[in-house]
Design an enzyme around this catalytic site. Structure first.
Site, PDB file in Angstrom:
ATOM      1  N   ASP A 126      -5.419   3.890   3.028  1.00 17.70           N
ATOM      2  CA  ASP A 126      -4.731   3.802   1.736  1.00 17.70           C
ATOM      3  C   ASP A 126      -5.194   2.588   0.929  1.00 17.70           C
ATOM      4  OD1 ASP A 126      -3.275   6.073   1.961  1.00 17.70           O
ATOM      5  OD2 ASP A 126      -1.329   5.118   2.284  1.00 17.70           O
ATOM      6  N   ASP A 279       9.341   4.677  11.268  1.00 19.60           N
ATOM      7  CA  ASP A 279       9.259   4.885  12.716  1.00 19.60           C
ATOM      8  C   ASP A 279      10.646   5.052  13.337  1.00 19.60           C
ATOM      9  OD1 ASP A 279       9.959   2.288  12.105  1.00 19.60           O
ATOM     10  OD2 ASP A 279       8.335   1.347  13.208  1.00 19.60           O
TER      11      ASP A 279
END
Length: 522
Positions: A126, A279
């Site tokens: 990214d 997460d």
């Protein structure tokens, strides 16, 4: 002046402070019970009962290339073939402008021992810097020329940050046929046998959705701040993760150095970007679907600690704010489930992610110092001394090699508790910066200063303005006033502790901690 203060404190300050004291004591009891429970469980399970992962779950080595099943530990045999006996594994490496570490992470992933036709390395870049993007792409092409099945994926935006990148990676056609996915942040370097040691747990135990391994830090001895971080994170892995895994209760995915069952991710709804702890979000949803998690502390993956105070502050804000925000968004979903989810709602979220950061700052940096100026309010000795001593001992005995740093660790953590409390409240109330995401600075093998970095690093005058933290200095002023009053006009009970805590706030407030620039090793 003293008479006026006596009147004000008796009528207004004392009642409020009394209520705050008992609220803090109630939270302290919850926290110490949680700490004791986790410490006893982790110690008893691992040290006394020897409930190792291999004893609790079925684990058999992967078969050799010839199918005999006798060469499970033979790395050359595994690399040589035997595709049918090995599941398809996807290795994801999300990164963002990781110029300093991209070679390390990609190289480590490409060196993993696994049949080449049963593994795919996926680099999710990214990066916004075109030069870094080109470097990462060239690195991937170089490994591809060595017959490594590596894919370089980019997006036209950073929507969802890491969660968005991981989600996009799982949507690729070649990823659809993978059974398991290993995730490594850009500064993580797994050993070559990582998959051979983790995947068998998933292969032979269909109820396990995640295998989490332990972090090992290559730069823990750079400065005092990194040593303190290591103490806190070692406690997290040795106690929090170990106790949750040992009792088949919930423990959070650490976002990296873990292997997921792809079907568990899919059943949980995939990656979501609604908080900065994607997460933990995935782990909670997978747990609610009935998946079990396993922590294997014997498997360690090299990583890097943030060595600058600013980078550490950003990291702690993201972790604390994201967890509190997830609690706000998923509290009801968890609460309406059956009794066994009480651990997840009360212990993991409420006590550890909300109570702990708020209590530490409120009690030890606000209430106790103020009580030195208000003799009408007294704090019971069990709340003032026994509870914090118990918590400190529980941490110290799991970090015996760092026991000499415990006093400094206490003062440092109390300062950081102000930052964490603000982050927790930001997440709970969803105020400004709730979705702030600042990637932690890293350096990898590029040491920017060949001189040994002292424990407390002075900075150049031109750098001072950028490293001044006003909030910490204001708290330091408040503590100095309280300590001085206790020494001169008060009972003289707390002034030594308050002066030391004020000094800690001053040191961190002026940025005299960590390193001036990111540093990996002295």
């Amino acid at each position: 002046m003293e008479a006026l203060w006596a009147s004000v404190r008796a009528r207004a300050v004392a009642p409020v402070l009394e209520a705050a004291v008992w609220a803090c004591l109630a939270m302290s009891v919850m926290l110490v019970l949680e700490v004791c429970y986790m410490s006893v469980v982790s110690f008893a399970a691992v040290k006394l009962l020897r409930r190792t992962p291999e004893r609790r779950y079925k684990w058999e080595p992967m078969p050799s290339a010839d199918g005999s099943g006798k060469g499970g530990g033979d790395e050359e045999a595994a690399v040589g073939g035997g595709g049918e006996a090995y599941p398809m594994v996807l290795v994801q490496i999300p990164m963002y402008n990781e110029r300093e570490v991209y070679k390390l992470s990609i190289g480590a992933a490409c060196a993993l021992t696994w049949p080449p036709d049963r593994i795919i390395i996926q680099v999710l870049d990214d990066s916004t810097d075109p030069f870094i993007k080109e470097l990462v792409e060239l690195e991937c092409k170089d490994w591809a020329s060595k017959n490594i099945n590596i894919k370089y994926e980019v997006r036209d935006n950073r929507k969802g940050y890491k969660a968005g990148a991981l989600k996009k990676g799982m949507e690729q056609s070649y990823a659809q046929g993978c059974d398991f996915v290993a995730i490594f942040d850009a500064d993580f370097q797994p050993e070559s046998d990582f998959l051979l040691r983790t995947v068998p747990f998933l292969v032979h135990n269909p109820k396990i959705g995640l295998v989490q391994t332990r972090w090992e830090f290559v730069n823990y001895d750079v400065c005092l701040m990194t040593r303190i971080q290591k103490m806190s994170l070692d406690y997290h892995f040795k106690v929090e993760q170990e106790s949750g895994s040992s009792m088949h209760a919930f423990f959070g995915f650490n976002g990296t150095a873990g292997v997921w069952r792809v079907s568990a991710i899919s059943e949980a709804g995939g990656w979501k970007d609604r908080t900065t702890v994607e997460d933990m979000d995935l782990a909670v949803r997978a747990s609610l679907k009935g998946w079990q998690f396993l922590y294997v502390g014997d498997i360690r993956v090299k990583s890097e600690l943030p060595s600058t105070f600013n980078a550490y502050r950003h990291q702690q804000h993201r972790w604390t704010c994201g967890a509190a925000n997830l609690f706000r968004k998923m509290g009801w979903d968890i609460g309406v489930t059956v009794w066994k989810k009480l651990h997840l709602l009360y212990s993991f979220f409420f006590v550890r992610r909300v109570i702990a950061p708020i209590l530490t700052f409120l009690f030890y940096c606000v209430v106790i110092p103020l009580s030195a100026m208000v003799p009408e309010v007294s704090i019971p000795v069990w709340g003032m001394f026994y509870i914090p001593t118990t918590i400190t001992i529980m941490n110290a005995i799991r970090n015996p090699w760092s026991i000499h740093l415990v006093p400094v660790w206490i003062l440092f953590e109390n300062v950081m508790s102000m930052h964490r409390m603000r982050a927790a409240l930001t997440g709970l109330l969803e105020t400004m910066y709730v979705d702030e995401w600042v990637v932690t600075e890293k350096v990898g093998d590029n040491v920017k200063d060949e001189l040994e970095v002292p424990l407390l690093t002075p900075v150049k005058p031109t750098e001072c303005v950028e490293r001044i933290y006003v909030a910490e200095l204001l708290v330091a002023l408040y503590l100095l006033v309280c300590a001085s009053y206790d020494l001169v006009l008060g009972a003289g009970r707390y002034y030594l502790y308050i002066f030391l805590q004020a000094l800690a706030f001053i040191v961190l407030g002026f940025g005299f901690v960590g390193t001036p620039t990111p540093c990996s090793c002295p």
